[in-house]
Scaffold this motif. Sequence first.
Motif, PDB file in Angstrom:
ATOM      1  N   TYR A 302       1.132  -0.930  -0.245  1.00 28.84           N
ATOM      2  CA  TYR A 302       0.170   0.262   0.201  1.00 28.84           C
ATOM      3  C   TYR A 302       1.113   1.405  -0.175  1.00 28.84           C
ATOM      4  CZ  TYR A 302      -3.180   3.652   2.341  1.00 28.84           C
ATOM      5  OH  TYR A 302      -4.237   4.912   2.454  1.00 28.84           O
ATOM      6  N   SER A 303       1.657   1.272   1.125  1.00 30.52           N
ATOM      7  CA  SER A 303       2.397   2.383   0.823  1.00 30.52           C
ATOM      8  C   SER A 303       3.475   2.375  -0.379  1.00 30.52           C
ATOM      9  CB  SER A 303       3.699   2.577   2.152  1.00 30.52           C
ATOM     10  OG  SER A 303       2.999   2.241   3.589  1.00 30.52           O
ATOM     11  N   PHE A 304       3.822   1.665  -1.004  1.00 31.72           N
ATOM     12  CA  PHE A 304       4.774   1.153  -2.352  1.00 31.72           C
ATOM     13  C   PHE A 304       3.831   2.513  -3.076  1.00 31.72           C
ATOM     14  CE2 PHE A 304       5.757   0.146  -5.785  1.00 31.72           C
ATOM     15  CZ  PHE A 304       7.169   0.513  -6.245  1.00 31.72           C
ATOM     16  N   LEU A 305       2.625   1.618  -4.031  1.00 27.32           N
ATOM     17  CA  LEU A 305       1.355   2.173  -4.402  1.00 27.32           C
ATOM     18  C   LEU A 305       2.000   3.916  -4.829  1.00 27.32           C
ATOM     19  CD1 LEU A 305      -1.140  -0.311  -4.622  1.00 27.32           C
ATOM     20  CD2 LEU A 305       1.071   0.139  -6.523  1.00 27.32           C
ATOM     21  N   ILE A 306       1.435   4.120  -3.820  1.00 24.01           N
ATOM     22  CA  ILE A 306       0.878   5.586  -3.156  1.00 24.01           C
ATOM     23  C   ILE A 306       2.281   6.420  -3.826  1.00 24.01           C
ATOM     24  CG2 ILE A 306       0.850   5.943  -1.000  1.00 24.01           C
ATOM     25  CD1 ILE A 306      -1.342   7.299  -3.097  1.00 24.01           C
ATOM     26  N   GLN A 307       3.884   6.062  -2.889  1.00 20.49           N
ATOM     27  CA  GLN A 307       4.497   6.555  -2.821  1.00 20.49           C
ATOM     28  C   GLN A 307       5.518   6.956  -4.923  1.00 20.49           C
ATOM     29  OE1 GLN A 307       7.604   6.358   0.193  1.00 20.49           O
ATOM     30  NE2 GLN A 307       6.552   5.392   1.308  1.00 20.49           N
ATOM     31  N   PHE A 308       5.368   5.815  -5.227  1.00 21.23           N
ATOM     32  CA  PHE A 308       5.451   5.416  -6.407  1.00 21.23           C
ATOM     33  C   PHE A 308       4.999   6.401  -7.410  1.00 21.23           C
ATOM     34  CE2 PHE A 308       5.829   2.861 -10.377  1.00 21.23           C
ATOM     35  CZ  PHE A 308       7.026   2.722 -10.873  1.00 21.23           C
ATOM     36  N   TYR A 309       3.089   6.313  -7.173  1.00 24.71           N
ATOM     37  CA  TYR A 309       2.725   7.746  -8.419  1.00 24.71           C
ATOM     38  C   TYR A 309       3.291   8.170  -7.709  1.00 24.71           C
ATOM     39  CZ  TYR A 309       1.963   3.020 -10.703  1.00 24.71           C
ATOM     40  OH  TYR A 309       1.487   1.590 -11.637  1.00 24.71           O
ATOM     41  N   GLU A 310       3.478   9.032  -6.651  1.00 24.99           N
ATOM     42  CA  GLU A 310       3.038  10.616  -6.482  1.00 24.99           C
ATOM     43  C   GLU A 310       3.869  11.327  -7.920  1.00 24.99           C
ATOM     44  OE1 GLU A 310       4.409  14.202  -4.534  1.00 24.99           O
ATOM     45  OE2 GLU A 310       5.980  12.855  -4.857  1.00 24.99           O
ATOM     46  N   ASN A 311       4.926  11.194  -8.068  1.00 26.49           N
ATOM     47  CA  ASN A 311       5.443  11.785  -8.855  1.00 26.49           C
ATOM     48  C   ASN A 311       5.729  11.115 -10.613  1.00 26.49           C
ATOM     49  OD1 ASN A 311       7.237  10.156  -8.486  1.00 26.49           O
ATOM     50  ND2 ASN A 311       9.173  11.298  -8.335  1.00 26.49           N
ATOM     51  N   LYS A 312       5.616   9.640 -10.415  1.00 27.25           N
ATOM     52  CA  LYS A 312       4.876   9.208 -12.121  1.00 27.25           C
ATOM     53  C   LYS A 312       3.205   9.451 -12.587  1.00 27.25           C
ATOM     54  CE  LYS A 312       9.637   6.666 -10.491  1.00 27.25           C
ATOM     55  NZ  LYS A 312       8.798   7.205  -8.876  1.00 27.25           N
ATOM     56  N   ILE A 313       3.184   9.509 -13.859  1.00 30.78           N
ATOM     57  CA  ILE A 313       2.049   9.351 -14.920  1.00 30.78           C
ATOM     58  C   ILE A 313       1.636   8.293 -14.419  1.00 30.78           C
ATOM     59  CG2 ILE A 313       0.807   9.511 -16.277  1.00 30.78           C
ATOM     60  CD1 ILE A 313       2.101  12.446 -16.607  1.00 30.78           C
ATOM     61  N   PRO A 314       0.967   7.281 -13.840  1.00 26.66           N
ATOM     62  CA  PRO A 314       0.797   5.776 -14.272  1.00 26.66           C
ATOM     63  C   PRO A 314      -0.524   5.369 -15.765  1.00 26.66           C
ATOM     64  CG  PRO A 314      -1.291   6.962 -12.193  1.00 26.66           C
ATOM     65  CD  PRO A 314      -0.205   8.139 -12.964  1.00 26.66           C
ATOM     66  N   PRO A 315       0.153   4.429 -15.849  1.00 29.27           N
ATOM     67  CA  PRO A 315      -0.981   4.100 -16.936  1.00 29.27           C
ATOM     68  C   PRO A 315      -2.129   4.051 -16.636  1.00 29.27           C
ATOM     69  CG  PRO A 315      -0.264   1.956 -16.232  1.00 29.27           C
ATOM     70  CD  PRO A 315       0.397   3.194 -15.255  1.00 29.27           C
ATOM     71  N   GLU A 316      -3.219   3.833 -17.723  1.00 26.97           N
ATOM     72  CA  GLU A 316      -4.635   3.058 -16.884  1.00 26.97           C
ATOM     73  C   GLU A 316      -4.538   1.942 -16.791  1.00 26.97           C
ATOM     74  OE1 GLU A 316      -3.231   3.812 -20.509  1.00 26.97           O
ATOM     75  OE2 GLU A 316      -4.062   5.349 -21.287  1.00 26.97           O
ATOM     76  N   GLU A 317      -4.077   0.848 -16.328  1.00 28.08           N
ATOM     77  CA  GLU A 317      -4.320  -0.717 -15.826  1.00 28.08           C
ATOM     78  C   GLU A 317      -3.010  -0.751 -15.095  1.00 28.08           C
ATOM     79  OE1 GLU A 317      -7.126  -4.052 -17.589  1.00 28.08           O
ATOM     80  OE2 GLU A 317      -4.886  -3.808 -18.023  1.00 28.08           O
TER      81      GLU A 317
END
Length: 616
Positions: A302-317
């Motif tokens: 859970y912590s990894f996901l929100i920190q990882f995408y804090e500064n990266k545009i996620p894809p559609e999936e």
Amino acid sequence: MKSFEQGKQIIKNTIQFLPNGPGVYKMLDDKKVIIYVGKAKNLPNRINSYISSSYLPIRTERMISNTKNLEFISTQNEAEALLLEANLIKKNQPRYNILLKDDKSFPYIQLTKSHKFPQLTKFRGKQNKNDIFFGPFASSGAAGWAIKTLQKVFLLRVCDDSIFHNRKRPCILYQIKRCSAPCTNEISEEDYNKLVMDSISFLNGKSALIQKKLSKEMEVESKKFNYEKAATIRDRIKALTQIQSSQQINKNNFNNADLIVLFQKNNITCIEVFFYRSKQNWGNQAFFPKHDKDDDIDDIFYSFLIQFYENKIPPEEIILSEKIKDLALIKAALEKKYNKKINIKTAQNNNETLSIKLAIKNAQLALDKKLLENKNNDHFLSLINKEFDLGFNPTLIEVYDNSHIQGLNAVGSFVVFGKNGFIKRKYRKFNIAKTNINPGDDYGMLKEVLSRRFAKIKSNNDDEIPDLIIIDGGKGHYNVARKILDELGYFNLNMIAIAKSERRNQGDETFYHNKKEIKINNNVLLFFLQRLRDEAHRFAIFSHRAKRKNTFTQSALDNIEGIGKTRKKMLLNHFGSVKLIESASIEDMKKINGISDFVASKIYNFFNKNNLVSKK
């Protein structure tokens, strides 16, 4: 126990001031350093759980014992609180949070559509709306390799605008069929933009369409007996086939998705991320988040996901190996931040399940490699202890070096090594003051760097004190460094100096420690110490070159009032160098769009003021 009760009382006293509703709270220690950041759907309820719970993990008890103040920020909703929490964690790296270490911006491929002959280049950072970006790629090497292969297929330029505007004849890339040379009009703007559109189609996954189109073009040229042109197209088809093979483009790949898996062993977690864009596999990257052994997999993921995408545009999936808590909240937060629909899920069909299994195997291999490296590092550190009779295995080593050219652009720096290897986020560089030190005075530079470094530690206690420092230098460097450390009160801080010899490539280094001159016969230890020294040397040279490059980018144009960054860039792009601008006429300058008569006259007068004075 007393400090634990005091921490609970501080939390209890704060609850009455907390607003009902979502928000973020920060726990601070006695030095006002943030030690934990958390988010809550309801702030009072969440904070109250720290003092009302009958059982708390030891780690949480330690955190409460160190808490001397508690601050909070109210937000409009829980999704906003989640985003703010991730931002504060990444910015402050609190001691008691699960941390995504060694996070970085991933490279993209950029097509500069803002130029009439777009450039193909590698890019990191904040993206603009004018250009086109493809990525992310897992590594700089992967992006660089893709660019080189795209050059072969689509013949797009990679040179910067300054070089492009000042070419008089095609460069070697044109000769080896890696560029269509728009700089010297070897290709029309219309035909070049066809290549650009083809490259965009390819990067969007339409590789089969591009290959079919090229095959038809080759056939047409062959029928016209234009065999040389047909051969060029044939080479482009071969390059296209190569990149399709290497990027593993197939019908089973995901269209636009990140595949994220977690594997855990010996209380160390590896999270592996695979990037798929337009049915192309653009590589994978392993991460090892910092967490306590009591943290469960759900919290880590859970912590990894929100920190990882804090500064990266996620894809559609986003496809996960584990079903975790609050996926709906993460989804809502990311959709709000990036204003796009995002589907976060676990594997739902055979293809996704098979891909997850293969990704987990990769994560396992990456973790096994990490554990082996850590084991080797422990061995290396024990060898240092034995050879130099330290009385302990060092856990934090700082290695110092300087770099300059005849005293110019002098930079001092150090790198850091610990049980898990080099700690790059702790590397530091120091610009050496010109006024205090004679050019080329290595002893003076070393003295300044160590004084600044350890004076800061002593006054602020901001950084962890190393238990061993290594100096790239001989007996004189050792004596200077020892004197500085003693003056600052670090009498017991162990230090080693490495002196190179003329036969250093044969392992003939001399080491100085505690006023002793030491030769090392253990090749394993010798190689390890050389590796530490070489990394310090690499970082020092890198820092020096960056400073020198920055110096070179400054010019006389910076001294002309009214010539800002934009006009400076326009002038350099048009003329190619400051020297050519100096010799340019007012009429030449006025040809540049954005340079008025007044500005052209000001630039001309600045460079020709000596001539004007002599004429008078």
